[in-house]
Motif scaffolding. Sequence first.
Motif, PDB file in Angstrom:
ATOM      1  N   GLY A  40      -5.629  -0.488   1.051  1.00 62.95           N
ATOM      2  CA  GLY A  40      -5.220  -0.943   2.377  1.00 62.95           C
ATOM      3  C   GLY A  40      -3.975  -1.805   2.382  1.00 62.95           C
ATOM      4  N   LEU A  41      -2.982  -1.437   1.599  1.00 67.01           N
ATOM      5  CA  LEU A  41      -1.749  -2.220   1.514  1.00 67.01           C
ATOM      6  C   LEU A  41      -0.766  -1.816   2.597  1.00 67.01           C
ATOM      7  N   VAL A  92       0.692   8.303   0.677  1.00 66.37           N
ATOM      8  CA  VAL A  92       0.269   9.336  -0.264  1.00 66.37           C
ATOM      9  C   VAL A  92       0.298   8.749  -1.675  1.00 66.37           C
ATOM     10  N   ASP A  93      -0.798   8.926  -2.420  1.00 64.87           N
ATOM     11  CA  ASP A  93      -0.885   8.380  -3.769  1.00 64.87           C
ATOM     12  C   ASP A  93       0.133   9.037  -4.697  1.00 64.87           C
ATOM     13  N   ASP A 136       0.285  -8.202  -7.755  1.00 67.12           N
ATOM     14  CA  ASP A 136      -1.109  -8.194  -7.304  1.00 67.12           C
ATOM     15  C   ASP A 136      -1.542  -6.783  -6.915  1.00 67.12           C
ATOM     16  N   ALA A 137      -0.642  -6.057  -6.247  1.00 67.92           N
ATOM     17  CA  ALA A 137      -0.980  -4.696  -5.812  1.00 67.92           C
ATOM     18  C   ALA A 137      -1.214  -3.785  -7.008  1.00 67.92           C
ATOM     19  N   VAL A 138      -0.338  -3.857  -8.019  1.00 68.24           N
ATOM     20  CA  VAL A 138      -0.503  -3.016  -9.209  1.00 68.24           C
ATOM     21  C   VAL A 138      -1.769  -3.405  -9.963  1.00 68.24           C
ATOM     22  N   ALA A 139      -2.060  -4.693 -10.032  1.00 63.97           N
ATOM     23  CA  ALA A 139      -3.279  -5.145 -10.711  1.00 63.97           C
ATOM     24  C   ALA A 139      -4.523  -4.608 -10.010  1.00 63.97           C
ATOM     25  N   LYS A 140      -4.520  -4.628  -8.683  1.00 65.68           N
ATOM     26  CA  LYS A 140      -5.664  -4.082  -7.927  1.00 65.68           C
ATOM     27  C   LYS A 140      -5.799  -2.585  -8.152  1.00 65.68           C
ATOM     28  N   ALA A 141      -4.667  -1.894  -8.162  1.00 66.74           N
ATOM     29  CA  ALA A 141      -4.704  -0.458  -8.400  1.00 66.74           C
ATOM     30  C   ALA A 141      -5.243  -0.157  -9.796  1.00 66.74           C
ATOM     31  N   LEU A 144      -6.524   6.201  -3.278  1.00 65.14           N
ATOM     32  CA  LEU A 144      -6.092   4.848  -3.659  1.00 65.14           C
ATOM     33  C   LEU A 144      -5.547   4.106  -2.450  1.00 65.14           C
ATOM     34  N   ALA A 145      -4.722   4.760  -1.673  1.00 64.59           N
ATOM     35  CA  ALA A 145      -4.116   4.121  -0.505  1.00 64.59           C
ATOM     36  C   ALA A 145      -5.190   3.591   0.440  1.00 64.59           C
TER      37      ALA A 145
END
Length: 654
Positions: A170-171, A191-192, A114-119, A165-166
């Motif tokens: 907000g992960l 840090v991105d 889910d996190a990679v998809a949002k990114a 991105l970070a």
Amino acid sequence: MGILDEDVAAVRDATDLVALVSQYTSLRKVGRRWVGLCPFHAEKTPSFSVNAERGLYYCFGCHAAGDAITFVRETEHLDFAEAVESLARRAGIRVRRTHERSDASQRRKQMLLDAVAKAAEWYHQRLLSAPDAGKARAYLRSRGIDGDLVREFRLGWAPEGWDELARALGLSDAVFQGAGLGFVNSAGRQVDAFRGRIVFPICDVQGRPVGFGARSLPGGGGPKYKNTAETAIYQKGRALYGLDKAKEEIVRSGEVVVCEGYTDVLGFARIGMRRAVATCGTALTEEHVRLLRRFAGRIVLAFDADEAGRAAAERVYEWEQRHGVEFAVAVLPEGKDPADLAREDPDALLDAVARAAPLLGHLVDRVLGEGARVTPEARARLAARAAEVIAEHPDPIVRDQYALNVAARLELEPERVRELAERARKARKKGTRGGVVAADEPSAVGTPAPAAGKPAPDAGKPGPVGGEPDEAVRSAKGSGGGVGARAAADEASSASGPEAEALRIAVTRPEEIVDLLDECLFRSELHAAAFRAIRDTRDIHEAIQSADPGAAELLRRLAVEDSTAEAWDVAKRLADEAGNREISVLENKARHAADEREALEISHRVRSIKLAQQRLRDGDEEADAYVQLLGLLRRTPEQAWSAGGVVSRSGGTV
């Protein structure tokens, strides 16, 4: 931890296997079956068959077999649970785990996905609309990558800021780092991972983003390309960029084109060739080959084959034999990559792929294309160098064919080139080639080749590299790398004759025949085992799971074959043939009877069997005759003369 059995069954029942398979190969209905070209191996005559009613498939060519779950596992390179979950999502079914408390790893994996998809979506929207992405958009247009390709492949832009991105996502630190999106610095700040780069989302075969490749703009700092660090959901030695979008065309064509760069894949897509993939910042590995073999039998390398080649040739030939694939090389103009050619000369790129030659042929051509051939000395040198290249191939027939080719091209005696090749091969077995130790040479296609005569480090071990061939390949090749004459004969006989016909009906119409039969009617233990599995489960999927491997393989095959035979006629024939076998056994026993009393008992039993057979053949109260004959054929005293519960030809109990 597993998925509840009832949920697995519900997913299997809810899946239209014909529709699923049709995404990979065209099927047409023949009788009650659907047939088409096998998606697991290259063929010109359809040998793949689907039983839509039972949800099973079988290939009579490579022997690939299974149900919808197996099909998704093989085509999309998933484990069992992932395949069930994939089908469940398509069917709108929520599956449950046997131990929900043990589901932490699965939940974590989903959080990372889910996190990679949002990114990926955030990066993509930045590229489409952010003012600071203007230079990235301009660069992509200059490379022939238009808005349609950008949207199709979901390209993105990572801005210059060190934590944009970070802050946007907000992960938690654990998810942010675990997904490979960046790191936490000494001050505890996220840090991105990518800044000031065009981002290419890398997806798994299901199309889910699992990582990124990122390219700096011309004049940008740092390395030209940067990839996501390996994570729980992304391993670069297994990932192939663009495979999720290319897999259908790969299956249809039976061929996959492997490139080095993400823009190469986009270039191929731009000119309408949709079967290109790229490695993700690593050399081609055996795990890549294992994955691609599920989709196609031919792998075309569209990059510098000399860097891919000489030191790695032995490894490639090994992969060809182990996984049943063919490697070919698309020769590109000097200094050009597929992305360049797609923009400057699309026809030349398409022609290079169309003319792709086997790796060994390409390497021989490179050798013979160098230097003058006008003198005997020059021809001798070229023959020796070509022989060294030929000697690397493990197949003696292939070596001989190339030796003949080289001899003709250099106007030499074929035997001389053969001798040179065999001499070079013997030198390789001692660990040297032209004074250089072969095992010390680096390989640009996977791991270094092992020294001749020594096994690869992982040989014989389970795992992604160097272990046993996957199940589909084992099934296709059989033990020993091929189906021998005896094995082929055994297989043919196991699926023919009245015993196989009875099983074919039992698989497709069990209500008509299972209660009629008894295992004493089967001469073949393989057929008897298959019958027991059907009798004891009454569900073909459970029967296959419970049967031993040989019986399970037979049931998979029979499940996709039609039978128009009458169940009662087949049962009668089985009983009659079983009666003949029993008579033969008894008559032989009578010849060695201990006394006259035993001989008379045997004679009486033979007469009883013959009488029951005759009544059965004449149709004289055939149901009663069948019951009597079946009772006589049962071996134990308790079973003899007792056939309670046998179903009559009309469906009632006799």
